[in-house]
Design a protein around this motif. Structure first.
Motif: not given
Ligand SMILES: O=C(O)CCC(=O)C(=O)O
Ligand SMILES: [Fe+2]
Length: 531
Positions: A344-349, A364-366, A389-397, A521-522
């Protein structure tokens, strides 16, 4: 019902035989004195006087004095009976009024006294005037008592002390003085019968007729009262149901107004911050598009202002942030995705502001969205059909900025034998072309600027999604037709993006499109050094 009778109508039943006009006075004088006495006691309503007896002799005098002459032959009983009948006729039409009796001694007429008591209990004000010889009636529940010799002269009513003094307890006609309170107030008492004296047959006949007439009138009064109660109840019920339907109509009207306003604004491509309404009131279900139950398209998810701010941040990022691929440029935010998960890398504000909004509003996101891929497409650029990819399963926005574009969805061949062979988009920017399984189930989504497309579960795993690199795109098959129509309406006014060729709906891409692919990415590597 009001207890204040000061302006209530007044009726005076006057037995002119037992309460004769005093010598030296005429009908007019007496009627003026009665009215004056009433006024002195605070009764200011309109007065109507009815005189009973051998009125024929003075008919003109009565009429001139505004008094209604009622010719009654016979004795006191006859006059009292006429008075009683008229009294009922009056009370039927004048609820809450003032009823004054000017008559002789009726202390034997227990039934009549009880009628008076009942009237008193029904919010009629009972006033009584009697000749000095009559003492018995002074104890019936009246509000005011006069002696005829004084009333006729306009003298005030007698005081309570005086009234008691006047009662001759030894007078056999005053027997009810010593009766229990309940009796005096017209309530049931066994004593009543014992007090009655035997009547002559003729009198008994008269009594029977009189009682039947009184009963008839009482029934009329009761019926009227019941009708009034029923009417009042009906009125209340009607009011209540009117209020209820107004409330319901108002509720549904406001709901449909909100809906209509939002839809019309959306169709006009106007900028409204939809997200709180979109998800909390309307719920995500309302944004489902197409036949695949897990594709959602939310138009106008962000405002024009938010779009501008995002684009400023994206183009304000350092040049090294951009990674140029064959058919597009991209920025990677949130860290690197590896087979074992996200470093991980912190997302900007400026990004967490939007990812938080997507996370909170969609539900929808856990957990918090931790990865954002920003793609930039020129009009002749796109992305090959692929599966994330499965890394992001099951939802994308995917949030769209800039120019509109058509995204195509096609079922892929994951069900064929050797499913493992299908390669997936495991790393940013890598997309894999997989042949379609069944063209019939393909569909497209028109992605307008500021819209949010969410797809999950089956739509995520069983379909490929991609954007053709053609500067013209056909959007015949779009499942979000309403937005497509809105686009036509907007475009026909100010651009040539939309046109029709051989019946096909064609989108001309002439501006750059930018998209934010927001995912979670859980699996996250907490300790960078151990990786
Ligand atoms: O730009 C888009 O709308 C799609 C991007 C995409 O599919 C992806 O990043 O995996
Ligand atoms: Fe994708």
């Amino acid at each position: 019902m009001s207890n204040n009778h000061s302006d209530a109508s007044i009726v005076v039943f006057w037995d002119i035989v037992d309460c004769k006009i005093p010598d030296g006075l005429n009908v007019n004088d007496v009627s003026n004195n009665i009215e004056k006495a009433l006024k002195d006691c605070g009764y200011n309503g309109s007065v109507s006087i009815k005189a009973y007896g051998e009125t024929d002799d003075f008919k003109d005098q009565f009429i001139n004095a505004g008094i209604n002459p009622m010719h009654v032959a016979g004795d006191t009983n006859h006059r009292v009976r006429s008075i009683t009948i008229d009294m009922y006729a009056w009370v039927i039409n004048h609820p809450d009024s003032v009823v004054m009796f000017v008559f002789g001694d009726i202390s034997r007429d227990v039934g009549f006294i009880k009628e008076l008591a009942e009237l008193g209990l029904r919010n009629f004000r009972i006033l009584l005037c009697q000749p000095p010889s009559a003492t018995g009636l002074l104890f019936i529940p009246t509000t005011k008592v006069w002696r005829w010799d004084s009333l006729a002269l306009g003298v005030p009513s007698i005081s309570e002390t005086e009234r008691i003094k006047l009662v001759d307890v030894n007078n056999p006609r005053s027997y009810y003085v010593n009766q229990p309170e309940s009796w005096k107030y017209g309530l049931d008492s066994d004593d009543e019968k014992g007090q009655e004296e035997a009547l002559e047959p003729e009198e008994a006949n008269l009594e029977f007729e009189y009682m039947s007439e009184i009963q008839r009138l009482k029934n009329v009064v009761q019926e009227r009262d019941a009708k009034m109660v029923a009417m009042e109840k009906k009125k209340q019920e009607e009011l209540e149901s009117a209020y209820k339907s107004i409330r319901e109509e108002f509720f549904f009207l406001s709901l449909s107004l909100v809906k209509a306003t939002i839809q019309s604004l959306l169709f006009k491509g106007l900028s409204i911050p939809l997200f709180p309404i979109a998800f909390t009131v309307m719920e995500l279900e309302r944004f489902k598009v197409g036949l695949t139950p897990t594709v959602f398209y939310i138009p106008g998810f962000i405002t024009d202002e938010e779009q501008t701010q995002l684009l400023n941040h994206i183009y304000g990022a350092s040049g090294s942030k951009w990674k140029t691929l064959k058919n597009r440029r991209l920025q990677n935010w949130g860290g690197m995705v590896h087979e074992k998960g996200l470093v991980p890398q912190e997302l900007p504000s400026w990004l967490t502001k939007i990812t938080a909004k997507i996370h909170e509003s969609s539900g929808l996101f856990s957990s918090t969205i931790n990865h954002v891929l920003i793609n930039e497409y020129h009009p002749d650029q796109g992305i090959m059909p692929h599966q994330d990819g499965p890394a992001y399963f099951p939802v994308v926005a995917i949030l769209s900025l800039g120019a509109p574009v058509v995204m195509d969805f096609s079922p892929h061949l994951r069900f064929r034998s050797g499913d493992d062979e299908i390669s997936r988009d495991q790393s940013p920017g890598a997309e894999n072309c997989v042949p379609e399984r069944d063209n019939q189930h393909s569909f497209s989504v028109l992605m307008m600027p500021r819209s949010l497309l969410i797809f999950k579960d089956d739509a995520y795993s069983d379909y490929l999604h991609g954007i053709s690199d053609s500067p013209t795109q056909c959007y015949n098959k779009v499942v979000n037709e309403a937005e497509a129509l809105a686009l036509s309406a907007t475009n026909s006014e100010n651009s040539n993006e939309d046109s029709r060729k051989d019946g096909d709906k064609i989108l001309h891409r002439d501006k750059t499109r930018v998209s934010l692919t927001c995912r979670l990415v859980p699996k996250v590597h907490k300790n960078l050094f151990r990786f």
